[in-house]
Motif scaffolding. Structure first.
Motif, PDB file in Angstrom:
ATOM      1  N   ARG A  45      -5.189  -2.246   4.291  1.00 42.32           N
ATOM      2  CA  ARG A  45      -4.727  -3.587   3.955  1.00 42.32           C
ATOM      3  C   ARG A  45      -4.359  -4.325   5.237  1.00 42.32           C
ATOM      4  NH1 ARG A  45      -6.293  -1.548   0.067  1.00 42.32           N
ATOM      5  NH2 ARG A  45      -5.451  -1.484  -2.030  1.00 42.32           N
ATOM      6  N   ILE A  46      -4.630  -5.611   5.227  1.00 40.63           N
ATOM      7  CA  ILE A  46      -4.141  -6.500   6.269  1.00 40.63           C
ATOM      8  C   ILE A  46      -3.340  -7.584   5.565  1.00 40.63           C
ATOM      9  CG2 ILE A  46      -6.294  -7.825   6.282  1.00 40.63           C
ATOM     10  CD1 ILE A  46      -5.737  -8.496   9.217  1.00 40.63           C
TER      11      ILE A  46
ATOM     12  N   LEU B 293       0.855  -1.179   0.000  1.00 40.23           N
ATOM     13  CA  LEU B 293       0.000   0.000   0.000  1.00 40.23           C
ATOM     14  C   LEU B 293       0.899   1.240   0.000  1.00 40.23           C
ATOM     15  CD1 LEU B 293      -2.967   0.991   0.076  1.00 40.23           C
ATOM     16  CD2 LEU B 293      -2.765   1.078   2.569  1.00 40.23           C
ATOM     17  N   ALA B 294       1.305   1.622  -1.192  1.00 39.19           N
ATOM     18  CA  ALA B 294       2.211   2.773  -1.327  1.00 39.19           C
ATOM     19  C   ALA B 294       1.606   4.003  -0.658  1.00 39.19           C
ATOM     20  CB  ALA B 294       2.489   3.046  -2.803  1.00 39.19           C
ATOM     21  N   GLY B 295       2.437   4.725   0.082  1.00 41.43           N
ATOM     22  CA  GLY B 295       1.987   5.941   0.738  1.00 41.43           C
ATOM     23  C   GLY B 295       1.295   5.730   2.074  1.00 41.43           C
TER      24      GLY B 295
ATOM     25  N   THR C  18      -1.010  -4.444   9.559  1.00 37.61           N
ATOM     26  CA  THR C  18      -2.066  -3.554   9.099  1.00 37.61           C
ATOM     27  C   THR C  18      -1.427  -2.301   8.503  1.00 37.61           C
ATOM     28  OG1 THR C  18      -3.518  -4.331  10.864  1.00 37.61           O
ATOM     29  CG2 THR C  18      -4.113  -2.242   9.791  1.00 37.61           C
ATOM     30  N   LEU C  19      -1.910  -1.906   7.337  1.00 38.90           N
ATOM     31  CA  LEU C  19      -1.441  -0.686   6.676  1.00 38.90           C
ATOM     32  C   LEU C  19      -2.652   0.170   6.332  1.00 38.90           C
ATOM     33  CD1 LEU C  19       0.160  -3.354   5.185  1.00 38.90           C
ATOM     34  CD2 LEU C  19       1.627  -1.457   4.634  1.00 38.90           C
ATOM     35  N   VAL C  20      -2.512   1.483   6.535  1.00 39.37           N
ATOM     36  CA  VAL C  20      -3.595   2.418   6.225  1.00 39.37           C
ATOM     37  C   VAL C  20      -3.013   3.650   5.541  1.00 39.37           C
ATOM     38  CG1 VAL C  20      -5.448   3.859   7.167  1.00 39.37           C
ATOM     39  CG2 VAL C  20      -4.925   1.653   8.246  1.00 39.37           C
TER      40      VAL C  20
ATOM     41  N   GLU D  60       1.601 -18.927   2.233  1.00 37.11           N
ATOM     42  CA  GLU D  60       2.370 -18.222   3.265  1.00 37.11           C
ATOM     43  C   GLU D  60       1.910 -16.795   3.507  1.00 37.11           C
ATOM     44  OE1 GLU D  60       4.008 -19.572   0.458  1.00 37.11           O
ATOM     45  OE2 GLU D  60       4.228 -21.487   1.505  1.00 37.11           O
ATOM     46  N   ARG D  61       1.171 -16.184   2.564  1.00 38.54           N
ATOM     47  CA  ARG D  61       0.771 -14.780   2.719  1.00 38.54           C
ATOM     48  C   ARG D  61      -0.595 -14.529   2.097  1.00 38.54           C
ATOM     49  NH1 ARG D  61       4.367  -9.530   1.431  1.00 38.54           N
ATOM     50  NH2 ARG D  61       4.922  -9.931   3.597  1.00 38.54           N
ATOM     51  N   LEU D  62      -1.419 -13.828   2.852  1.00 41.51           N
ATOM     52  CA  LEU D  62      -2.714 -13.392   2.355  1.00 41.51           C
ATOM     53  C   LEU D  62      -2.792 -11.880   2.547  1.00 41.51           C
ATOM     54  CD1 LEU D  62      -6.105 -14.994   2.628  1.00 41.51           C
ATOM     55  CD2 LEU D  62      -5.898 -12.683   3.553  1.00 41.51           C
ATOM     56  N   VAL D  63      -3.219 -11.184   1.500  1.00 38.95           N
ATOM     57  CA  VAL D  63      -3.416  -9.739   1.568  1.00 38.95           C
ATOM     58  C   VAL D  63      -4.893  -9.474   1.326  1.00 38.95           C
ATOM     59  CG1 VAL D  63      -2.824  -7.486   0.602  1.00 38.95           C
ATOM     60  CG2 VAL D  63      -1.083  -9.300   0.696  1.00 38.95           C
ATOM     61  N   ALA D  64      -5.518  -8.765   2.273  1.00 43.94           N
ATOM     62  CA  ALA D  64      -6.926  -8.414   2.160  1.00 43.94           C
ATOM     63  C   ALA D  64      -7.067  -6.930   2.430  1.00 43.94           C
ATOM     64  CB  ALA D  64      -7.754  -9.229   3.160  1.00 43.94           C
TER      65      ALA D  64
END
Length: 162
Positions: free
Chosen positions: A108-109, A18-20, A126-128, A94-98
Motif C-alpha cells: 500500500r502507498i 494494511l494489518a500485519g 509505504t506499507l508492505v 486529503e488522502r489517497l490509498v493505492a
C-alpha cells in the motif's frame, strides 16, 4: 524548506491500512502554497517521475515475470481507477490509498496532503506485508532502491504538472 524531501516517522494507522505490515516508512515534502489534492500529488509522483525510475521499473518487471509476480495493476479491482500501475483503493482530497495484493506480498502507498493553504505538506507512506520467503527476499532487495525512488518521486510534487 519547500521542495526538500525528508524521511519522517510514519503517522498512518497501519492496522487500518494494511494489518500485519512488516515494513512501513514515510517521506514528507513541504509544498508551500501549492494547491494540490492527494490524487494530484500521487499523479505527479507516479506519472511524472524521472526516466531512470521508468527504466528500473521495466527491469523489475523483466526480472519478476518468471516468478509469476504482478507487473502492473491490470486485472486488479480499483474503485478509483489506476494511477500508473497502482490501483486506487480509497480516496479523499486529503488522502489517497493505492496498492495491490500479490502472492508474495501486499503493498500500500498512502499519500496525505495536510497543512494550511499557505503551508502545505505531502507525506507518502509505504506499507508492505510479506507472505513467504519470496516476499521477504524481494522486500530486502528492493528496499534500498525504494528509498531512493520515493525521495525522487516526492520531489516531483512541487514541480508544475507537465
Amino acid at each position: 524548506m519547500i521542495g526538500t524531501v525528508r524521511e519522517v516517522t510514519p503517522e498512518v494507522d497501519a492496522g487500518a491500512v494494511l494489518a500485519g505490515a512488516q515494513f512501513i516508512d514515510a517521506f514528507r515534502v513541504e509544498i508551500g502554497a501549492a494547491a494540490v489534492n492527494a490524487r494530484e500529488a500521487c499523479t505527479r509522483m507516479v506519472l511524472h517521475g524521472p526516466r531512470w525510475i521508468d527504466a528500473l521499473t521495466r527491469l523489475r518487471n523483466i526480472l519478476v515475470t518468471p516468478f509469476g509476480l504482478k507487473t502492473s495493476g491490470e486485472g486488479a479491482y480499483a474503485p478509483g481507477g489506476l494511477i500508473g500501475l497502482f490501483p486506487v483503493l480509497s480516496e479523499t482530497p486529503e488522502r489517497l490509498v493505492a496498492g495491490f495484493d500479490d502472492s508474495h506480498l501486499d503493498f500500500r502507498i498512502v499519500v496525505d496532503v495536510a497543512g494550511t493553504a499557505a503551508d502545505r505538506r505531502v507525506t507518502s507512506t509505504t506499507l508492505v506485508r510479506t507472505h513467504n520467503l519470496l516476499g521477504r527476499t524481494y522486500l530486502t532487495l528492493i528496499t534500498p532502491f525504494h528509498k531512493l525512488v520515493v525521495r525522487s518521486m516526492m520531489g516531483r510534487i512541487v514541480e508544475p504538472a507537465r
